[in-house]
Design a protein around this motif. Structure first.
Motif, mmCIF file in Angstrom:
data_model
loop_
_atom_site.group_PDB
_atom_site.id
_atom_site.type_symbol
_atom_site.label_atom_id
_atom_site.label_comp_id
_atom_site.label_asym_id
_atom_site.label_seq_id
_atom_site.Cartn_x
_atom_site.Cartn_y
_atom_site.Cartn_z
ATOM 1 N N ARG A 149 0.739 -1.169 -0.102
ATOM 2 C CA ARG A 149 -0.089 0.088 0.078
ATOM 3 C C ARG A 149 0.846 1.325 -0.070
ATOM 4 O O ARG A 149 0.459 2.449 -0.139
ATOM 5 C CB ARG A 149 -0.996 -0.228 1.279
ATOM 6 C CG ARG A 149 -1.881 -1.367 1.119
ATOM 7 C CD ARG A 149 -3.144 -1.133 1.649
ATOM 8 N NE ARG A 149 -3.964 -0.321 0.881
ATOM 9 C CZ ARG A 149 -5.424 -0.084 1.031
ATOM 10 N NH1 ARG A 149 -5.977 -0.768 1.977
ATOM 11 N NH2 ARG A 149 -5.735 0.653 0.095
ATOM 12 N N HIS A 155 -6.929 8.646 -1.284
ATOM 13 C CA HIS A 155 -8.238 8.654 -1.446
ATOM 14 C C HIS A 155 -8.587 7.151 -1.459
ATOM 15 O O HIS A 155 -9.779 6.712 -1.672
ATOM 16 C CB HIS A 155 -8.917 9.256 -2.513
ATOM 17 C CG HIS A 155 -8.610 8.612 -4.101
ATOM 18 N ND1 HIS A 155 -7.100 8.871 -4.568
ATOM 19 C CD2 HIS A 155 -9.139 7.327 -4.605
ATOM 20 C CE1 HIS A 155 -7.084 7.892 -5.863
ATOM 21 N NE2 HIS A 155 -8.196 7.141 -5.773
ATOM 22 N N PHE A 157 -7.827 4.888 0.921
ATOM 23 C CA PHE A 157 -7.774 4.477 2.049
ATOM 24 C C PHE A 157 -9.002 4.794 3.054
ATOM 25 O O PHE A 157 -9.647 5.952 2.433
ATOM 26 C CB PHE A 157 -6.379 5.161 2.966
ATOM 27 C CG PHE A 157 -5.353 4.502 2.247
ATOM 28 C CD1 PHE A 157 -4.758 3.209 2.830
ATOM 29 C CD2 PHE A 157 -4.665 5.043 1.460
ATOM 30 C CE1 PHE A 157 -3.605 2.628 2.571
ATOM 31 C CE2 PHE A 157 -3.377 4.692 0.897
ATOM 32 C CZ PHE A 157 -2.989 3.322 1.484
ATOM 33 N N SER A 158 -9.457 4.180 3.755
ATOM 34 C CA SER A 158 -10.596 4.502 4.731
ATOM 35 C C SER A 158 -10.269 5.694 5.490
ATOM 36 O O SER A 158 -9.206 6.290 5.663
ATOM 37 C CB SER A 158 -11.247 3.570 5.492
ATOM 38 O OG SER A 158 -10.223 3.242 6.539
ATOM 39 N N GLY A 159 -11.167 6.314 5.996
ATOM 40 C CA GLY A 159 -11.241 7.281 7.001
ATOM 41 C C GLY A 159 -10.112 7.244 7.982
ATOM 42 O O GLY A 159 -9.275 7.890 8.569
ATOM 43 N N VAL B 27 -9.629 -4.820 -3.607
ATOM 44 C CA VAL B 27 -9.808 -4.729 -2.317
ATOM 45 C C VAL B 27 -11.415 -5.096 -2.303
ATOM 46 O O VAL B 27 -12.041 -4.428 -2.847
ATOM 47 C CB VAL B 27 -9.581 -3.272 -1.953
ATOM 48 C CG1 VAL B 27 -10.254 -3.241 -0.444
ATOM 49 C CG2 VAL B 27 -8.145 -2.803 -1.999
ATOM 50 N N ALA B 29 -13.936 -4.659 -0.418
ATOM 51 C CA ALA B 29 -14.429 -3.825 0.908
ATOM 52 C C ALA B 29 -15.436 -4.190 1.525
ATOM 53 O O ALA B 29 -15.651 -4.386 2.690
ATOM 54 C CB ALA B 29 -14.499 -2.401 0.485
ATOM 55 N N LYS B 53 -17.656 -0.004 6.403
ATOM 56 C CA LYS B 53 -18.877 0.464 6.793
ATOM 57 C C LYS B 53 -19.453 1.791 5.646
ATOM 58 O O LYS B 53 -20.261 1.712 5.356
ATOM 59 C CB LYS B 53 -18.733 1.007 8.299
ATOM 60 C CG LYS B 53 -18.250 0.117 9.162
ATOM 61 C CD LYS B 53 -18.038 0.769 10.719
ATOM 62 C CE LYS B 53 -16.963 1.759 10.809
ATOM 63 N NZ LYS B 53 -15.562 1.121 10.472
ATOM 64 N N SER B 54 -18.269 2.502 5.627
ATOM 65 C CA SER B 54 -18.662 3.776 4.700
ATOM 66 C C SER B 54 -18.958 3.301 3.511
ATOM 67 O O SER B 54 -19.879 3.648 2.930
ATOM 68 C CB SER B 54 -17.676 4.726 4.473
ATOM 69 O OG SER B 54 -17.004 5.083 5.830
ATOM 70 N N HIS B 214 -18.318 5.096 15.987
ATOM 71 C CA HIS B 214 -17.201 4.227 16.618
ATOM 72 C C HIS B 214 -17.650 4.252 18.091
ATOM 73 O O HIS B 214 -17.035 3.429 18.928
ATOM 74 C CB HIS B 214 -15.673 4.921 16.146
ATOM 75 C CG HIS B 214 -15.241 4.478 15.009
ATOM 76 N ND1 HIS B 214 -15.181 3.030 14.653
ATOM 77 C CD2 HIS B 214 -14.805 5.290 14.247
ATOM 78 C CE1 HIS B 214 -14.648 3.251 13.464
ATOM 79 N NE2 HIS B 214 -14.545 4.567 12.951
HETATM 80 N N1 LIG Z 1 -11.863 3.938 -3.790
HETATM 81 C C1 LIG Z 1 -11.232 2.960 -3.313
HETATM 82 N N2 LIG Z 1 -10.077 2.361 -3.756
HETATM 83 C C2 LIG Z 1 -9.418 1.351 -3.309
HETATM 84 N N3 LIG Z 1 -9.727 0.888 -2.022
HETATM 85 C C3 LIG Z 1 -10.469 1.449 -1.333
HETATM 86 C C4 LIG Z 1 -11.593 2.427 -1.721
HETATM 87 N N4 LIG Z 1 -12.336 3.043 -1.004
HETATM 88 C C5 LIG Z 1 -12.190 2.290 0.223
HETATM 89 N N5 LIG Z 1 -11.274 1.166 -0.001
HETATM 90 C C6 LIG Z 1 -10.678 0.163 0.870
HETATM 91 O O1 LIG Z 1 -12.053 -0.346 1.211
HETATM 92 C C7 LIG Z 1 -11.859 -0.987 2.671
HETATM 93 C C8 LIG Z 1 -13.084 -0.265 3.273
HETATM 94 O O2 LIG Z 1 -12.964 0.971 3.256
HETATM 95 P P1 LIG Z 1 -14.043 1.996 4.221
HETATM 96 O O3 LIG Z 1 -14.026 3.343 4.016
HETATM 97 O O4 LIG Z 1 -15.532 1.267 3.675
HETATM 98 O O5 LIG Z 1 -13.908 1.524 5.723
HETATM 99 P P2 LIG Z 1 -14.514 1.979 7.168
HETATM 100 O O6 LIG Z 1 -15.252 0.845 7.441
HETATM 101 O O7 LIG Z 1 -15.502 3.135 6.722
HETATM 102 O O8 LIG Z 1 -13.597 2.492 7.937
HETATM 103 P P3 LIG Z 1 -13.229 3.886 8.871
HETATM 104 O O9 LIG Z 1 -14.095 3.522 9.957
HETATM 105 O O10 LIG Z 1 -11.839 4.040 8.986
HETATM 106 O O11 LIG Z 1 -14.018 4.963 8.025
HETATM 107 C C9 LIG Z 1 -10.522 -0.216 3.249
HETATM 108 O O12 LIG Z 1 -9.520 -1.413 3.034
HETATM 109 C C10 LIG Z 1 -10.274 0.716 1.932
HETATM 110 O O13 LIG Z 1 -8.805 0.940 2.139
#
Ligand SMILES: Nc1ncnc2c1ncn2[C@@H]1O[C@H](COP(=O)(O)OP(=O)(O)OP(=O)(O)O)[C@@H](O)[C@H]1O
Ligand SMILES: Nc1ncnc2c1ncn2[C@@H]1O[C@H](COP(=O)(O)OP(=O)(O)OP(=O)(O)O)[C@@H](O)[C@H]1O
Ligand SMILES: [Mg+2]
Ligand SMILES: [Mg+2]
Lengths: 342, 315
Positions: A149, A155, A157-159, B27, B29, B53-54, B214
């Motif tokens: 990674r 963009h 990565f997740s938040g 990925v 997701a 989640k997002s 969270h």
């Molecule tokens: N546009 C993208 N391209 C590639 N990978 C992505 C993309 N968007 C999200 N991901 C990956 O998908 C996975 C899930 O991301 P997501 O944003 O849904 O997580 P989350 O549960 O909301 O996390 P957080 O609590 O940190 O916000 C993560 O591993 C993230 O890196």
């Protein structure tokens, strides 16, 4: 034992020029940061926590005016230091984790390069050494599969992953002071616990002093040695963590502690402090909290209270502590909570 | 207060959302999840950072085209609509409060125009004055005021931005809102104010929420049911009190053991349970361990979970 102080913030006043007028963001912020301690700053949204951090780093918006005050660090006033000196300090001696991780990451640069950048600049490290250190930190902050990674952009990565990358960047040079502005809000509680432990480990190892801005009072209870409570551009109460949680004295702190969801059953209505946050274009005269304060007295509308000393470590700015004031008891919920702990 | 004969407003069935599908950087997701949300209900979604989640929320309001699965909203399969007009029509009913308030606000627009965007699109005001009035009312609901209307997003604190996002979503009067970390940047008193507001609106307008957060104390407080996600899968789901008190999946247990409580004494002595991920068995799926309470596991594990749960209820 005397405590060594690493940073003194004195009488800090900062305003912003906007279309509608001057926003008075800080109106006399003052505090000391002790070597090796964690000072939590909590307080109302918009009360000036981030602006305080940014003022110390001298990274305010161009529309900001530092009107008064000083920030003493190693014998010099940072507010008077040149940009060159500040660049040497930022990321090395003092580093800041910004509240909005996306805005502090460059969207056009891979995260690998972003993490290595500050290490190479400050430590004059080779690319190979920087890469090794960057991978080590990504691993420590829990980004799985860091090698693969390394070449991804923000963009992707997740938040919470972005927030951890920002944390890695801030920690890479073992700073003396870390200003962490909501560093764990986007993290789930298990990863949050890991990050908090990581910060404590680094603190033990290199005696970092941490300013920890957060809304999560559970996190405060976990990490802080002392707590400062902000309202409308001022620190209204400061003390050891136990003092703030178990014997708070400022009515704003009371209101804050009463709003915690852990005190309520599902289906109940949560307590919220009545009224709306003050308009900082025209901050209320006197005690800025008086319009929303059920304990307000006549003097609150006229004159701002000084900081009253309660113990060697505990201070609060409320007229309720003036010997001439009638006795005031904190709300029932807080007292009940205190009783349930005994 | 679970009402058993409410209608299901949203049904997610076998949803998959992969990024860079088929490439080395793929990925997964969201990887085959199913759940429903009844009309007027709040479904809390919690889980590890990065677990999807997002992405789940974004797929549901169709910011992505799902890789597989069905998303039934009021009986219609949203996963299959393609035209922009149809998607826009759907978004009158379904809105999202975004996790990253700054990134989701147009930096060149004034707050009043951001909040009015939906009003203009779906329910235009008769004149500028009425438009302003409606915007001010929305701002006041979230603890901001008129004086903020002419400012730009970068001129606000983190929590103020988050509230602009909430005002924008609410201005549209949707039936369903994905709330992605809607209150994490707010102090607890304003959190309480926003949560009270969301609950009032839910009561008066029968709104339905997918609430991603969270802060488990808040999720438990606001949700009727909770789903726990781990690595693209839903690993446990059930009524909120049940999950909070008797969650049995090891990941849920580790989450519950890590909730920071606002009490320094307690924090000094707290013990956390670490989660060591285990690859799921071949026949793993969501299986009932108590009424309405499901755990992602194999048949043999289900019996063990059931026993563990019942023992805890009795103790
Ligand atoms: N546009 C993208 N391209 C590639 N990978 C992505 C993309 N968007 C999200 N991901 C990956 O998908 C996975 C899930 O991301 P997501 O944003 O849904 O997580 P989350 O549960 O909301 O996390 P957080 O609590 O940190 O916000 C993560 O591993 C993230 O890196
Ligand atoms: N660039 C700017 N222009 C105008 N006003 C600003 C600017 N930046 C901050 N402010 C104002 O200064 C005040 C303090 O903002 P600050 O970001 O320090 O709040 P905060 O305590 O960090 O709040 P939060 O908890 O919501 O992040 C707020 O009233 C905010 O609207
Ligand atoms: Mg802030
Ligand atoms: Mg997310």
């Amino acid at each position: 034992m005397a405590v060594a102080t690493i940073l003194n913030v004195r009488d800090l006043h900062v305003s912003f020029d906007t279309f509608a007028g001057k926003v008075r963001a800080l109106r006399g912020v003052a505090f000391d940061l002790h070597k090796g301690e964690t000072l939590a700053i909590v307080g109302e949204s918009g009360s000036g926590k981030s602006v305080t951090g940014r003022s110390i780093m001298r990274l305010l918006a161009p529309t900001a005016n530092i009107e008064r005050g000083s920030v003493l660090f190693k014998g010099a006033d940072l507010l008077k230091s040149g940009e060159k000196r500040m660049q040497a300090i930022r990321g090395r001696e003092i580093s800041m984790i910004f509240q909005d991780p996306m805005t502090s990451l460059d969207p056009t640069m891979t995260i690998g390069n972003q993490i290595m950048e500050s290490y190479r600049k400050h430590m004059r490290a080779s690319k190979g050494a920087a890469r090794a250190r960057a991978l080590e930190l990504l691993d420590i902050v829990g980004i799985p599969d860091a090698k693969r990674r390394f070449s991804h952009y923000p963009h992707q990565f997740s938040g919470g992953q972005r927030q951890r990358i920002v944390i890695a960047i801030a920690l890479i040079c073992d700073p003396e002071i870390l200003i962490a502005d909501e560093p764990t809000t986007a993290l789930d509680v298990t990863i949050q616990a890991q990050i908090l432990n990581l910060m404590k480990d680094i603190q033990k190892k290199v005696s970092t002093s941490i300013i920890f801005v957060t809304h999560d009072l559970g996190v405060v209870a976990n990490v802080a040695d002392r707590v400062a409570v902000m309202y409308a551009g001022r620190i209204v109460e400061v003390g050891r963590t136990d003092e703030i949680f178990y014997s708070p004295r400022h009515p704003y702190t009371w209101g804050l502690l009463c709003s915690m969801p852990t005190l309520y059953e599902t289906g109940e209505r949560l307590y919220a402090i009545p009224g709306t946050p003050p308009n900082m274009l025209h901050p209320p005269a006197g005690d800025a909290f008086h319009l929303r304060n059920p304990y307000a007295m006549g003097i609150d509308a006229k004159e701002a209270p000084p900081l009253f000393q309660i113990s060697e470590t505990h201070y609060a700015a409320t007229w309720l502590l003036d010997p001439r004031s009638p006795a005031a008891e904190p709300p029932e919920v807080i007292q009940k909570k205190r009783r349930s702990l005994c | 207060m679970l009402n058993t004969n409410r209608k299901k407003l949203l049904e997610v069935d076998g949803l998959k959302q992969y990024f860079n599908k088929g490439q080395k950087t793929e990925v997964r997701a969201v990887d085959d999840i199913s759940f429903y949300i009844e009309e007027g209900e709040t479904f809390g979604l919690v889980g590890e950072s990065g677990c999807g989640k997002s992405t789940t929320g974004r797929s549901i309001i169709r910011l992505y085209t799902p890789t597989a699965g069905r998303i039934l909203f009021d009986g219609e399969d949203i996963a299959r609509i393609r035209s922009r007009a149809e998607i826009l029509r759907f978004r009158r009913d379904a809105q999202m409060i975004f996790q990253d308030p700054y990134a989701s606000l147009n930096p060149r627009m004034k707050v009043k125009d951001i909040v009015a965007e939906g009003i203009d699109l779906h329910d235009p005001a008769k004149n500028a004055r009425e438009r302003d009035e409606r915007v001010y009312r929305m701002l006041e609901l979230v603890g901001l005021d008129e004086s903020h209307a002419d400012r730009y997003p970068h001129e606000f604190s983190g929590g103020q931005r988050q509230r602009i996002g909430i005002a924008r979503a609410l201005a549209l009067k949707p039936r369903f809102i994905v709330c992605d970390e809607p209150i994490s940047a707010l102090d607890v008193s304003i959190q309480a104010q926003v949560v009270n507001l969301l609950q009032d609106l839910q009561k008066s307008q029968n709104l339905t929420y997918l609430f991603i957060a969270h802060d488990l104390s808040m999720v438990k407080f606001i949700s009727d049911r909770i789903g726990v996600m781990y690595y693209g899968k839903l690993v446990e789901v059930g009524p909120s009190e049940e999950i909070y008190n008797y969650g049995v999946h090891p990941y849920t247990e580790s989450l519950l053991s890590a909730i920071p409580l606002p009490d320094p004494e307690y924090e000094r002595s707290r013990k956390r349970i670490a989660y060591i991920p285990q690859p799921p068995g071949a026949d793993a799926k969501l299986r009932a361990v108590a009424p309405g309470h499901f755990v992602y596991c194999t048949e043999a594990e289900a019996t063990a979970y059931q026993e563990k749960r019942n023992k805890r209820v009795c103790s």
